[in-house]
Design an enzyme around this catalytic site. Structure first.
Site, PDB file in Angstrom:
ATOM      1  N   LEU A  18       0.837  -1.204   0.000  1.00 15.77           N
ATOM      2  CA  LEU A  18       0.000   0.000   0.000  1.00 15.77           C
ATOM      3  C   LEU A  18       0.872   1.254   0.000  1.00 15.77           C
ATOM      4  O   LEU A  18       0.641   2.197  -0.753  1.00 15.77           O
ATOM      5  CB  LEU A  18      -0.919  -0.001   1.233  1.00 15.77           C
ATOM      6  CG  LEU A  18      -1.793   1.250   1.392  1.00 15.77           C
ATOM      7  CD1 LEU A  18      -2.855   1.313   0.300  1.00 15.77           C
ATOM      8  CD2 LEU A  18      -2.452   1.293   2.760  1.00 15.77           C
ATOM      9  N   ALA A  19       1.922   1.227   0.837  1.00 12.53           N
ATOM     10  CA  ALA A  19       2.807   2.396   0.929  1.00 12.53           C
ATOM     11  C   ALA A  19       3.482   2.654  -0.415  1.00 12.53           C
ATOM     12  O   ALA A  19       3.524   3.793  -0.897  1.00 12.53           O
ATOM     13  CB  ALA A  19       3.840   2.161   2.016  1.00 12.53           C
ATOM     14  N   LEU A 191     -14.026   8.215  -1.309  1.00 12.16           N
ATOM     15  CA  LEU A 191     -14.435   9.578  -0.960  1.00 12.16           C
ATOM     16  C   LEU A 191     -13.475  10.623  -1.519  1.00 12.16           C
ATOM     17  O   LEU A 191     -13.746  11.820  -1.458  1.00 12.16           O
ATOM     18  CB  LEU A 191     -14.536   9.724   0.559  1.00 12.16           C
ATOM     19  CG  LEU A 191     -15.706   8.963   1.183  1.00 12.16           C
ATOM     20  CD1 LEU A 191     -15.683   9.090   2.687  1.00 12.16           C
ATOM     21  CD2 LEU A 191     -17.032   9.476   0.633  1.00 12.16           C
ATOM     22  N   GLY A 192     -12.345  10.163  -2.057  1.00 12.42           N
ATOM     23  CA  GLY A 192     -11.390  11.094  -2.651  1.00 12.42           C
ATOM     24  C   GLY A 192     -11.544  11.181  -4.162  1.00 12.42           C
ATOM     25  O   GLY A 192     -10.830  11.931  -4.824  1.00 12.42           O
ATOM     26  N   ASP A 246     -14.809  -5.917   1.183  1.00 11.60           N
ATOM     27  CA  ASP A 246     -13.748  -5.255   0.414  1.00 11.60           C
ATOM     28  C   ASP A 246     -14.261  -4.017  -0.335  1.00 11.60           C
ATOM     29  O   ASP A 246     -13.558  -3.020  -0.456  1.00 11.60           O
ATOM     30  CB  ASP A 246     -13.151  -6.264  -0.580  1.00 11.60           C
ATOM     31  CG  ASP A 246     -11.869  -5.759  -1.225  1.00 11.60           C
ATOM     32  OD1 ASP A 246     -11.001  -5.258  -0.493  1.00 11.60           O
ATOM     33  OD2 ASP A 246     -11.733  -5.854  -2.465  1.00 11.60           O
ATOM     34  N   HIS A 251     -16.790   1.259   0.210  1.00  8.58           N
ATOM     35  CA  HIS A 251     -16.790   2.163  -0.945  1.00  8.58           C
ATOM     36  C   HIS A 251     -18.203   2.449  -1.476  1.00  8.58           C
ATOM     37  O   HIS A 251     -18.606   3.593  -1.634  1.00  8.58           O
ATOM     38  CB  HIS A 251     -15.948   1.584  -2.088  1.00  8.58           C
ATOM     39  CG  HIS A 251     -14.522   1.281  -1.703  1.00  8.58           C
ATOM     40  ND1 HIS A 251     -13.845   2.007  -0.768  1.00  8.58           N
ATOM     41  CD2 HIS A 251     -13.640   0.340  -2.144  1.00  8.58           C
ATOM     42  CE1 HIS A 251     -12.609   1.536  -0.648  1.00  8.58           C
ATOM     43  NE2 HIS A 251     -12.461   0.519  -1.466  1.00  8.58           N
ATOM     44  N   LYS A 337     -15.535  -8.980  -8.957  1.00  8.32           N
ATOM     45  CA  LYS A 337     -14.180  -9.141  -9.512  1.00  8.32           C
ATOM     46  C   LYS A 337     -14.293 -10.086 -10.704  1.00  8.32           C
ATOM     47  O   LYS A 337     -15.236 -10.871 -10.794  1.00  8.32           O
ATOM     48  CB  LYS A 337     -13.272  -9.778  -8.461  1.00  8.32           C
ATOM     49  CG  LYS A 337     -13.127  -8.933  -7.207  1.00  8.32           C
ATOM     50  CD  LYS A 337     -11.704  -8.496  -7.013  1.00  8.32           C
ATOM     51  CE  LYS A 337     -11.596  -7.450  -5.934  1.00  8.32           C
ATOM     52  NZ  LYS A 337     -10.474  -6.553  -6.097  1.00  8.32           N
ATOM     53  N   LYS A 381     -29.802  10.130 -20.014  1.00  4.40           N
ATOM     54  CA  LYS A 381     -30.462   9.488 -21.150  1.00  4.40           C
ATOM     55  C   LYS A 381     -31.855  10.074 -21.249  1.00  4.40           C
ATOM     56  O   LYS A 381     -32.616  10.042 -20.287  1.00  4.40           O
ATOM     57  CB  LYS A 381     -30.557   7.982 -20.914  1.00  4.40           C
ATOM     58  CG  LYS A 381     -29.225   7.284 -21.063  1.00  4.40           C
ATOM     59  CD  LYS A 381     -29.392   5.800 -20.876  1.00  4.40           C
ATOM     60  CE  LYS A 381     -28.133   5.075 -21.229  1.00  4.40           C
ATOM     61  NZ  LYS A 381     -28.000   4.801 -22.657  1.00  4.40           N
ATOM     62  N   ASP A 399     -24.430  14.747 -22.616  1.00  2.12           N
ATOM     63  CA  ASP A 399     -23.215  14.076 -22.164  1.00  2.12           C
ATOM     64  C   ASP A 399     -22.181  15.078 -21.644  1.00  2.12           C
ATOM     65  O   ASP A 399     -21.818  16.013 -22.340  1.00  2.12           O
ATOM     66  CB  ASP A 399     -22.654  13.307 -23.372  1.00  2.12           C
ATOM     67  CG  ASP A 399     -21.507  12.412 -23.000  1.00  2.12           C
ATOM     68  OD1 ASP A 399     -21.035  12.469 -21.851  1.00  2.12           O
ATOM     69  OD2 ASP A 399     -21.069  11.641 -23.877  1.00  2.12           O
TER      70      ASP A 399
HETATM   71  C1  BG6 Z   1      -9.637  -1.481  -2.724  1.00  3.75           C
HETATM   72  C2  BG6 Z   1      -9.967  -2.938  -2.726  1.00  3.75           C
HETATM   73  O1  BG6 Z   1     -10.121  -0.872  -1.559  1.00  3.75           O
HETATM   74  O2  BG6 Z   1     -10.234  -0.876  -3.847  1.00  3.75           O
HETATM   75  C3  BG6 Z   1      -9.510  -3.592  -4.007  1.00  3.75           C
HETATM   76  O3  BG6 Z   1      -9.337  -3.567  -1.612  1.00  3.75           O
HETATM   77  C4  BG6 Z   1     -10.024  -2.864  -5.206  1.00  3.75           C
HETATM   78  O4  BG6 Z   1      -9.917  -4.956  -4.052  1.00  3.75           O
HETATM   79  C5  BG6 Z   1      -9.768  -1.370  -5.077  1.00  3.75           C
HETATM   80  O5  BG6 Z   1      -9.364  -3.377  -6.348  1.00  3.75           O
HETATM   81  C6  BG6 Z   1     -10.477  -0.609  -6.180  1.00  3.75           C
HETATM   82  O6  BG6 Z   1     -10.090   0.733  -6.153  1.00  3.75           O
HETATM   83  P1  BG6 Z   1     -10.187   1.618  -7.469  1.00  3.75           P
HETATM   84  O7  BG6 Z   1      -9.852   2.983  -7.008  1.00  3.75           O
HETATM   85  O8  BG6 Z   1      -9.213   1.036  -8.441  1.00  3.75           O
HETATM   86  O9  BG6 Z   1     -11.586   1.484  -7.955  1.00  3.75           O
END
Ligand code: BG6
Length: 485
Positions: A18-19, A191-192, A246, A251, A337, A381, A399
Site C-alpha cells: 500500500l505504501a 471519498l477522494g 472489500d 466504498h 471481480k 439518457k 453528455d
Molecule cells: C480497494 C480494494 O479498496 O479498492 C480492491 O481492496 C479494489 O480490491 C480497489 O481493487 C479498487 O479501487 P479503485 O480505485 O481502483 O476502484
C-alpha cells in the site's frame, strides 16, 4: 501547505504494498505540485524490515517514475523527493523502535528551530488492522508532540476496520481510548474520487435535481463496481474478507450515503457526516431474496485460497431506505471481480412518464448516469425526436465527459486529495466512528450467514457479467433495461 510549523509525515508499513503503490506516490504528487515544501516537510518510513534509507528509496523509486515520466527534470524531482525520506526499522509492538522514531522526528523538528508545541506529526498506518491497537499505543506512549501552540498529532487508518460490527466496535474502542475523534482519519479512498466529491454539488447546487430526487420520480438506483481482473496475488487477504467487506460495505455504501442523504445544514464535516449516519440508520434489514452472491470459476485455484472457500467475489444487494424520501425505491449495490469490464458508476433510473402519448417508453426510461471511473463522465439518457421528417422518438444523451469538457485538467488521485485533507485537518471526506458502526450494522447479519455457510455464492464465468440471477434480481427490483445498455 499554508499552516505553519514543520511537518513530519510518518509512513508505518513503509516497505509494504500500500505504501509503495499508493501512499508514497500520493506524497510525491503533492510534493511535485508544491504542497509539501522540502524546507518544512520530512517523511519517515517505518517498518520491520531491516533496510537502509537508500534501499527503501530504491524500492519506491520505480512507482514514482511510473506516474511522473522519465525526462531528466522528472527524474531529478523524484531524486529530490526521495531525499526527504528517512527510514527507521523497528517492531510494531515494542517501545524501542518508536522511541528511536521519536528521536529522529524530534531531531528534525529541532533542526528546523521548531518551537515546542507547534510541530505537526501525521502518522499514516499502511498496515494490517491487526496491529493498529499496538501501533496506536506505541505512538501515544512514545511519539506524541506537545500541541499547545497549534501543533498536532493525527493518525490515518485504512480499511478494513474490523470484520463485522463486534470487531469494528472493539477496534474503534481501542483506538478511541488513545486518540480523540478529530485526530483519527479513517480513509475510504472512494471519498477522494472526483465524481464522488461532486455528488453533493450536483445534488444541492442544481435546481434541476432538487424536485426530482425522491420516490415520486426515481424508480431505482444502482451503484455498481466492476473489475475485469481477479484477486491477483491478494487471494489470502481477499478470502478472509470477500467482496462485501472489500468493496460494498465501505466504498459503495459511502457513495450510497452521498446519493441518498438529506441536505446537510452546511458544508461543515460534522453536518455532512450527521446526515450520512442518519441515512445509514434508515436502511432496513437486508432480505435474503434480495441478495445474489457469486464466486468466479478458478478463484479457488489460487494457492492462497482454501479449496472449499465460500467467499463471494461478486455480490448484488438491494438496500431499502425507510424514510419519506426513499420508501419503495431500491438501491441496488453491485460489485464483482473478474467480470467483463472495469467500471464504477451510479445509475439513477426515473419512473415512466404518466400518460405517454408518444408510446416511446419501451425505448427506455430517463436515466442519469455518473461514471466514477474510468473516463469520468455524467450523462442523461433522454427521449428526443428522431431528426427527420417522421415524428418518431429516439433515446439520446446529454453528455458531460470530463476528458472533453476539462481538457488539460489533471484529475487528482484520491489518495493525494485525502492526504492533503489530513494535513489541513479537514475530516469531511473521512468516515466517522458512528458512521462506521451504522455501516457494519447493515451488513453484519448477512456477513455472518455467509461466514457460517448458510448463504452460498453461485459460480460465474471469469470475464462474464456475473451470475444471471443478479440480472433477474435487478429486474425484480424494477430496473428496466435501457436501449443500448
Ligand atoms: C480497494 C480494494 O479498496 O479498492 C480492491 O481492496 C479494489 O480490491 C480497489 O481493487 C479498487 O479501487 P479503485 O480505485 O481502483 O476502484
Amino acid at each position: 501547505v499554508s499552516e505553519t510549523g514543520c511537518l513530519s509525515i510518518i509512513v508505518l508499513g513503509a516497505s509494504g504494498d500500500l505504501a509503495k503503490k499508493k501512499t508514497f506516490p500520493a506524497l510525491f504528487n503533492l510534493y511535485r505540485q508544491g504542497f509539501l515544501q522540502s524546507n518544512e516537510v520530512h517523511i519517515f518510513g517505518y517498518a520491520r524490515t531491516k533496510i537502509s534509507d537508500d534501499e527503501l528509496r530504491n524500492r519506491i523509486r520505480g512507482y514514482l517514475i511510473q506516474g511522473s515520466g522519465s525526462s531528466d527534470k522528472q527524474l531529478e524531482e523524484v531524486s529530490k523527493f526521495l531525499q526527504l525520506i528517512k527510514y527507521i526499522s523497528g517492531s510494531y509492538d515494542s517501545g524501542e523502535g518508536f522511541q528511536l522514531l521519536d528521536k529522529e522526528i524530534s531531531g528534525y523538528e529541532f533542526s528546523k528551530n521548531t518551537v515546542e508545541g507547534s510541530s505537526r506529526r501525521l502518522f499514516y498506518l499502511a498496515l494490517p488492522p491487526s496491529v493498529y491497537p499496538s501501533v496506536c499505543k506505541m505512538i501515544k506512549n512514545n511519539c506524541m508532540n506537545k500541541s499547545d501552540l497549534g501543533g498536532w498529532t493525527r493518525i490515518v487508518v485504512e480499511k478494513p476496520f474490523g470484520k463485522d460490527l463486534g470487531s469494528a466496535e472493539q477496534l474503534s474502542a481501542q483506538i478511541g481510548e488513545l486518540f480523540d475523534e478529530p485526530q483519527i482519519y479513517r480513509i475510504d479512498h472512494y471519498l477522494g474520487k472526483e465524481l464522488v466529491q461532486n455528488l453533493l454539488v450536483l445534488r444541492f447546487a442544481n435546481r434541476f435535481f432538487l424536485p426530482l430526487w425522491n420516490r415520486d420520480n426515481i424508480a431505482n438506483v444502482q451503484i455498481v463496481f466492476r473489475e475485469d481482473f481477479g484477486t491477483e496475488g491478494r487471494g489470502g487477504y481477499f478470502d478472509e474478507y470477500g467482496i462485501i467487506r472489500d468493496i460494498i460495505q465501505n466504498h459503495l455504501l459511502q457513495v450510497f450515503c452521498l446519493v441518498a442523504m438529506e441536505k446537510p445544514v452546511s458544508l461543515k464535516p460534522e453536518h455532512i457526516r450527521d446526515e450520512k449516519v442518519k441515512v445509514l440508520q434508515s436502511v432496513v434489514p437486508i432480505k435474503d431474496e434480495e441478495v445474489v452472491l457469486g464466486q468466479y470459476k478458478g478463484y479457488r485455484d489460487d494457492p492462497t485460497v482454501p479449496d472449499n472457500s465460500n467467499t463471494p467475489t461478486f455480490a448484488t444487494v438491494v438496500l431499502r431506505v425507510h424514510n419519506e424520501r426513499w420508501e419503495g425505491v431500491p438501491f441496488i449495490l453491485k460489485a464483482g471481480k473478474a467480470l467483463n469490464s472495469r467500471k464504477a458508476e451510479i445509475r439513477i433510473q426515473f419512473k415512466d412518464v404518466p400518460g405517454d402519448i408518444f408510446k416511446c417508453q419501451k425505448q427506455g426510461r430517463n436515466e442519469f448516469v455518473i461514471r466514477l471511473q474510468p473516463l469520468e463522465a455524467m450523462y442523461m439518457k433522454l427521449t428526443v425526436k428522431q431528426p427527420g421528417l417522421e415524428m418518431s422518438t429516439v433515446q439520446s444523451e446529454l453528455d458531460l465527459s470530463y476528458g472533453q469538457r476539462y481538457q488539460g485538467v489533471t484529475i487528482p488521485e484520491a489518495y493525494e486529495r485525502l492526504i492533503l485533507d489530513t494535513i489541513r485537518g479537514d475530516q469531511q471526506h473521512f468516515v466517522r466512528r458512528d458512521e462506521l458502526k451504522a455501516a457494519w450494522e447493515i451488513f453484519t447479519p448477512l456477513l455472518h450467514r455467509i461466514d457460517d455457510g448458510e448463504v452460498k455464492p453461485l459460480t460465474y464465468q471469469l470475464g462474464s457479467r456475473g451470475p444471471a440471477e443478479a440480472d433477474q434480481l435487478l429486474e425484480r427490483a424494477g430496473y428496466v433495461q435501457t436501449h443500448g445498455y
